[in-house]
Design a protein around this motif. Structure first.
Motif, PDB file in Angstrom:
ATOM      1  N   GLN A  70      59.218 -10.471  13.456  1.00  9.41           N
ATOM      2  CA  GLN A  70      59.360  -9.908  14.909  1.00  9.41           C
ATOM      3  C   GLN A  70      59.731  -9.221  15.242  1.00  9.41           C
ATOM      4  O   GLN A  70      60.795  -9.554  15.739  1.00  9.41           O
ATOM      5  N   VAL A  71      59.212  -8.767  16.804  1.00 13.60           N
ATOM      6  CA  VAL A  71      60.015  -7.476  17.687  1.00 13.60           C
ATOM      7  C   VAL A  71      60.128  -7.956  19.034  1.00 13.60           C
ATOM      8  O   VAL A  71      59.074  -8.366  19.455  1.00 13.60           O
ATOM      9  N   ASP A  90      63.023   3.553  17.706  1.00 15.34           N
ATOM     10  CA  ASP A  90      63.012   4.784  18.294  1.00 15.34           C
ATOM     11  C   ASP A  90      62.108   3.614  19.629  1.00 15.34           C
ATOM     12  O   ASP A  90      61.666   2.628  19.882  1.00 15.34           O
ATOM     13  N   ILE A  91      62.861   4.219  20.896  1.00 13.93           N
ATOM     14  CA  ILE A  91      62.543   3.526  22.178  1.00 13.93           C
ATOM     15  C   ILE A  91      61.951   4.336  23.317  1.00 13.93           C
ATOM     16  O   ILE A  91      62.838   5.377  23.149  1.00 13.93           O
ATOM     17  N   ASN A  92      60.365   4.339  23.777  1.00 17.63           N
ATOM     18  CA  ASN A  92      60.834   5.220  24.844  1.00 17.63           C
ATOM     19  C   ASN A  92      60.094   4.719  25.566  1.00 17.63           C
ATOM     20  O   ASN A  92      59.492   3.648  25.914  1.00 17.63           O
ATOM     21  N   TRP A  93      59.954   5.159  26.692  1.00 17.49           N
ATOM     22  CA  TRP A  93      59.454   4.947  27.950  1.00 17.49           C
ATOM     23  C   TRP A  93      58.450   5.461  28.738  1.00 17.49           C
ATOM     24  O   TRP A  93      58.120   6.698  28.442  1.00 17.49           O
ATOM     25  N   PRO A  96      59.556   0.108  15.250  1.00 17.57           N
ATOM     26  CA  PRO A  96      61.070  -0.924  14.616  1.00 17.57           C
ATOM     27  C   PRO A  96      61.016   0.237  13.212  1.00 17.57           C
ATOM     28  O   PRO A  96      59.371  -0.048  12.985  1.00 17.57           O
ATOM     29  N   TYR A  97      62.232   0.091  12.917  1.00 18.20           N
ATOM     30  CA  TYR A  97      62.061   0.397  11.086  1.00 18.20           C
ATOM     31  C   TYR A  97      62.662  -0.657  10.569  1.00 18.20           C
ATOM     32  O   TYR A  97      63.517  -1.670  11.129  1.00 18.20           O
ATOM     33  N   GLY A 108      54.518   0.113  17.432  1.00 14.72           N
ATOM     34  CA  GLY A 108      55.339  -0.420  18.337  1.00 14.72           C
ATOM     35  C   GLY A 108      55.256  -2.018  19.543  1.00 14.72           C
ATOM     36  O   GLY A 108      54.619  -2.293  19.109  1.00 14.72           O
ATOM     37  N   VAL A 109      55.839  -2.047  20.227  1.00  8.90           N
ATOM     38  CA  VAL A 109      55.979  -3.685  20.812  1.00  8.90           C
ATOM     39  C   VAL A 109      56.000  -3.424  22.005  1.00  8.90           C
ATOM     40  O   VAL A 109      57.309  -2.646  22.004  1.00  8.90           O
ATOM     41  N   TRP A 110      55.635  -3.703  23.076  1.00  6.77           N
ATOM     42  CA  TRP A 110      56.095  -2.756  24.927  1.00  6.77           C
ATOM     43  C   TRP A 110      56.960  -4.319  25.064  1.00  6.77           C
ATOM     44  O   TRP A 110      56.235  -5.055  25.244  1.00  6.77           O
TER      45      TRP A 110
END
Length: 122
Positions: free
Chosen positions: A1-2, A33-36, A99-100, A110-112
């Motif tokens: 879990q992220v 990877d992280i995105n805004w 997540p990788y 992805g998780v917010w």
């Protein structure tokens, strides 16, 4: 879990600066990877800037030259340094971590994060 935890944000006057951070973690994941993104009431969420697990960065035209994204790979944390803020940058800012699995290029959905408010007054 992220787990994704955002911090930073707040209220500033136009021309000011703020830095947001986004920390991602997960037992079976080693890189992200992280995105805004940002969203104002009544409008769709829009991409702002992001950094890949291998350090590539992207930014929307509306923030290029003013916002800078960086990362601390050891901490799996990304930072969004926002300079020359404008009233139109006022929004709820969200980060999303993709997540990788450790040692692979296999990515889970992805998780917010919970979001953080940025308010810029004129």
């Amino acid at each position: 879990q992220v787990r994704v935890v955002e911090s930073g944000g707040g209220s500033v006057q136009a021309g000011g600066s703020l830095t947001l951070s986004c920390a991602a973690s997960g037992a079976t994941y080693c890189t992200f990877d992280i995105n805004w993104y940002r969203q104002v009431p009544g409008k769709e969420r829009e991409f702002v800037s992001g950094v890949t697990a291998d350090g590539r960065t992207t930014a929307s035209d509306s923030v290029k030259g003013r916002f800078t994204v960086s990362q601390d790979r050891e901490k799996n944390t990304a930072y969004l340094k926002m300079n020359s803020l404008k009233p139109e940058d006022t929004a709820m800012y969200y980060c999303k971590a993709d997540p990788y699995f450790c040692g692979t290029t296999i990515r889970d959905p992805g998780v917010w994060g919970q979001g953080t408010q940025v308010t810029v007054s004129s």
